[in-house]
Design a protein around this motif. Structure first.
Motif, PDB file in Angstrom:
ATOM      1  N   ARG A 133      47.692  62.218  46.368  1.00 26.25           N
ATOM      2  CA  ARG A 133      46.768  62.821  45.409  1.00 26.25           C
ATOM      3  C   ARG A 133      46.261  61.771  44.442  1.00 26.25           C
ATOM      4  O   ARG A 133      46.842  60.693  44.347  1.00 26.25           O
ATOM      5  CB  ARG A 133      47.443  63.969  44.667  1.00 26.25           C
ATOM      6  N   PRO A 134      45.183  62.048  43.717  1.00 30.33           N
ATOM      7  CA  PRO A 134      44.641  61.056  42.778  1.00 30.33           C
ATOM      8  C   PRO A 134      45.578  60.831  41.598  1.00 30.33           C
ATOM      9  O   PRO A 134      46.461  61.640  41.322  1.00 30.33           O
ATOM     10  CB  PRO A 134      43.317  61.677  42.333  1.00 30.33           C
ATOM     11  N   THR A 135      45.356  59.721  40.913  1.00 32.21           N
ATOM     12  CA  THR A 135      46.108  59.402  39.713  1.00 32.21           C
ATOM     13  C   THR A 135      45.127  59.040  38.595  1.00 32.21           C
ATOM     14  O   THR A 135      43.923  58.958  38.817  1.00 32.21           O
ATOM     15  CB  THR A 135      47.061  58.218  39.957  1.00 32.21           C
ATOM     16  N   GLY A 136      45.645  58.821  37.420  1.00 31.33           N
ATOM     17  CA  GLY A 136      44.851  58.297  36.320  1.00 31.33           C
ATOM     18  C   GLY A 136      43.758  59.232  35.840  1.00 31.33           C
ATOM     19  O   GLY A 136      43.927  60.453  35.801  1.00 31.33           O
ATOM     20  N   GLU A 137      42.616  58.638  35.476  1.00 29.19           N
ATOM     21  CA  GLU A 137      41.524  59.386  34.853  1.00 29.19           C
ATOM     22  C   GLU A 137      41.005  60.501  35.751  1.00 29.19           C
ATOM     23  O   GLU A 137      40.718  61.605  35.282  1.00 29.19           O
ATOM     24  CB  GLU A 137      40.375  58.437  34.496  1.00 29.19           C
ATOM     25  N   LEU A 138      40.853  60.209  37.040  1.00 31.60           N
ATOM     26  CA  LEU A 138      40.326  61.231  37.944  1.00 31.60           C
ATOM     27  C   LEU A 138      41.288  62.399  38.056  1.00 31.60           C
ATOM     28  O   LEU A 138      40.856  63.559  38.058  1.00 31.60           O
ATOM     29  CB  LEU A 138      40.059  60.629  39.324  1.00 31.60           C
ATOM     30  N   ALA A 139      42.579  62.128  38.149  1.00 34.11           N
ATOM     31  CA  ALA A 139      43.570  63.205  38.235  1.00 34.11           C
ATOM     32  C   ALA A 139      43.503  64.092  37.002  1.00 34.11           C
ATOM     33  O   ALA A 139      43.538  65.331  37.109  1.00 34.11           O
ATOM     34  CB  ALA A 139      44.968  62.615  38.390  1.00 34.11           C
ATOM     35  N   ARG A 140      43.382  63.470  35.843  1.00 34.82           N
ATOM     36  CA  ARG A 140      43.299  64.257  34.605  1.00 34.82           C
ATOM     37  C   ARG A 140      42.014  65.080  34.550  1.00 34.82           C
ATOM     38  O   ARG A 140      42.021  66.235  34.101  1.00 34.82           O
ATOM     39  CB  ARG A 140      43.397  63.324  33.393  1.00 34.82           C
ATOM     40  N   ALA A 141      40.913  64.488  35.015  1.00 35.98           N
ATOM     41  CA  ALA A 141      39.634  65.212  35.005  1.00 35.98           C
ATOM     42  C   ALA A 141      39.676  66.392  35.979  1.00 35.98           C
ATOM     43  O   ALA A 141      39.140  67.473  35.679  1.00 35.98           O
ATOM     44  CB  ALA A 141      38.495  64.269  35.367  1.00 35.98           C
ATOM     45  N   ILE A 142      40.301  66.204  37.132  1.00 33.35           N
ATOM     46  CA  ILE A 142      40.420  67.297  38.099  1.00 33.35           C
ATOM     47  C   ILE A 142      41.273  68.425  37.529  1.00 33.35           C
ATOM     48  O   ILE A 142      40.915  69.605  37.631  1.00 33.35           O
ATOM     49  CB  ILE A 142      41.008  66.772  39.423  1.00 33.35           C
ATOM     50  N   ASP A 143      42.399  68.077  36.921  1.00 31.84           N
ATOM     51  CA  ASP A 143      43.261  69.103  36.323  1.00 31.84           C
ATOM     52  C   ASP A 143      42.530  69.867  35.219  1.00 31.84           C
ATOM     53  O   ASP A 143      42.631  71.100  35.135  1.00 31.84           O
ATOM     54  CB  ASP A 143      44.528  68.464  35.748  1.00 31.84           C
ATOM     55  N   LYS A 144      41.786  69.140  34.404  1.00 34.64           N
ATOM     56  CA  LYS A 144      41.059  69.772  33.298  1.00 34.64           C
ATOM     57  C   LYS A 144      39.956  70.687  33.808  1.00 34.64           C
ATOM     58  O   LYS A 144      39.741  71.791  33.284  1.00 34.64           O
ATOM     59  CB  LYS A 144      40.465  68.692  32.383  1.00 34.64           C
ATOM     60  N   THR A 145      39.249  70.244  34.845  1.00 38.80           N
ATOM     61  CA  THR A 145      38.088  70.990  35.337  1.00 38.80           C
ATOM     62  C   THR A 145      38.481  72.163  36.215  1.00 38.80           C
ATOM     63  O   THR A 145      37.922  73.260  36.088  1.00 38.80           O
ATOM     64  CB  THR A 145      37.158  70.052  36.132  1.00 38.80           C
TER      65      THR A 145
END
Length: 242
Positions: A133-145
Motif C-alpha cells: 500500500r502507499p506510504t507518506g503524503e499519498l497514504a495520508r491524502a487517501i485516508d483523508k479523502t
C-alpha cells in the motif's frame, strides 16, 4: 475541453516533472527494433514480460506492449507528422488541449495520443516488487479523502468494474489538487478534462482477457499486487509541488 492558463500550468508542471523523475525514459522499444527516429517513443517494458506473473501473464504483456501500445505510438506519430510544429510539444501538452488541434487529426490524437500517454504511465506504475500500500503524503491524502486505503480500493475497483466497454479507472488530482476516482472511456486521459492522472488501471479487454476471460473483477483485485507505489507516490508529490 479547453483549460485555462492556471490549470494548464499545473498540468504541464506535473507532466514535465514526471519526465524528470524518469517516468518517461528516452530509450524506445521502436529504436531497439531499428525503427527510424520519431518524436514520441514507445518505451520498453521496465521488466520482463513474465515479471508480473501470476497476476498478469507474459502473453498478455507481450501483446499489450508490443502490439497495442506500439500501434498507438505509430498512429500518434503519423498524425503529428502532418503538423511538424506539434512535435515541439510534449505528448501530455498535446492531448491536454484537443480543441486547439487541427480538426483532421483531432480524433486520431485523442484515441492514439491518449493511448500512448496512458500506457507510457501504465508500464511504469507496475512492478514485480509492487503491491502492499502507499506510504507518506499519498497514504495520508487517501485516508483523508476516502476514509481508508481499503475503502479507496473498493471504490476504485467499483469504478473499473462499472466502466462500460473499454476504458480506464483513475485516481486523479482535480483542478483544486483534490484526489478523486473517475473512469474514462476508450483511451481518454484525465488530462483531456483538466485533471492529472496519479495512477490508472487499464480495463480494456486486451489488458486481462487472455488470463481472466470475462471476469474483470478478478483482474482488478489481482492488479493491486503489482502496483508500484514508489512511482505513484512520485507522481502525486510532483503534481502537488507544481
Amino acid at each position: 475541453m479547453t483549460i485555462n492558463r492556471r490549470n494548464f500550468l499545473f498540468l504541464l508542471g506535473a507532466t514535465t516533472g514526471t519526465a524528470a523523475l524518469g517516468l518517461y525514459p528516452k530509450t524506445s522499444f521502436a529504436q531497439s527494433q531499428g525503427s527510424e527516429e520519431k518524436p514520441f517513443k514507445a518505451i520498453p517494458l521496465p521488466y520482463a514480460y513474465d515479471a508480473l506473473e501470476p497476476y498478469i501473464d507474459a502473453e498478455t504483456m507481450r501483446f499489450h506492449h508490443d502490439k497495442h501500445y506500439a500501434t498507438y505510438t505509430k498512429n500518434f506519430n503519423a498524425a503529428i507528422s502532418k503538423y511538424p510544429q506539434l512535435a515541439n510539444q510534449s505528448a501530455e501538452e498535446i492531448i491536454s488541449d484537443l480543441d486547439r488541434l487541427p480538426q483532421d487529426i483531432r480524433t486520431t490524437v485523442r484515441n492514439n495520443g491518449g493511448g500512448y500517454v496512458n500506457h507510457t504511465m501504465f508500464w511504469e506504475i507496475m512492478s514485480p516488487k509492487g503491491g502492499d500500500r502507499p506510504t507518506g503524503e499519498l497514504a495520508r491524502a487517501i485516508d483523508k479523502t476516502f476514509g481508508s486505503f481499503d475503502k479507496f480500493k473498493t471504490a476504485f475497483n467499483d469504478t473499473g468494474s462499472k466502466q462500460f466497454g473499454s476504458g480506464w479507472a483513475w485516481l486523479v488530482l482535480d483542478r483544486n489538487k483534490q484526489l478523486k476516482i473517475m473512469g474514462t472511456p476508450n483511451q481518454d486521459s484525465p488530462l483531456m478534462m483538466g485533471m492529472y492522472p496519479v495512477m490508472g488501471n487499464d480495463v480494456w479487454e486486451h489488458a486481462y482477457y487472455l488470463k481472466y476471460r470475462n471476469e474483470r473483477g478478478k483482474y482488478l483485485d489481482a492488479w493491486w499486487n503489482v502496483v508500484n507505489w514508489d512511482e505513484v507516490n512520485k507522481r502525486y508529490q510532483q503534481a502537488m509541488a507544481s
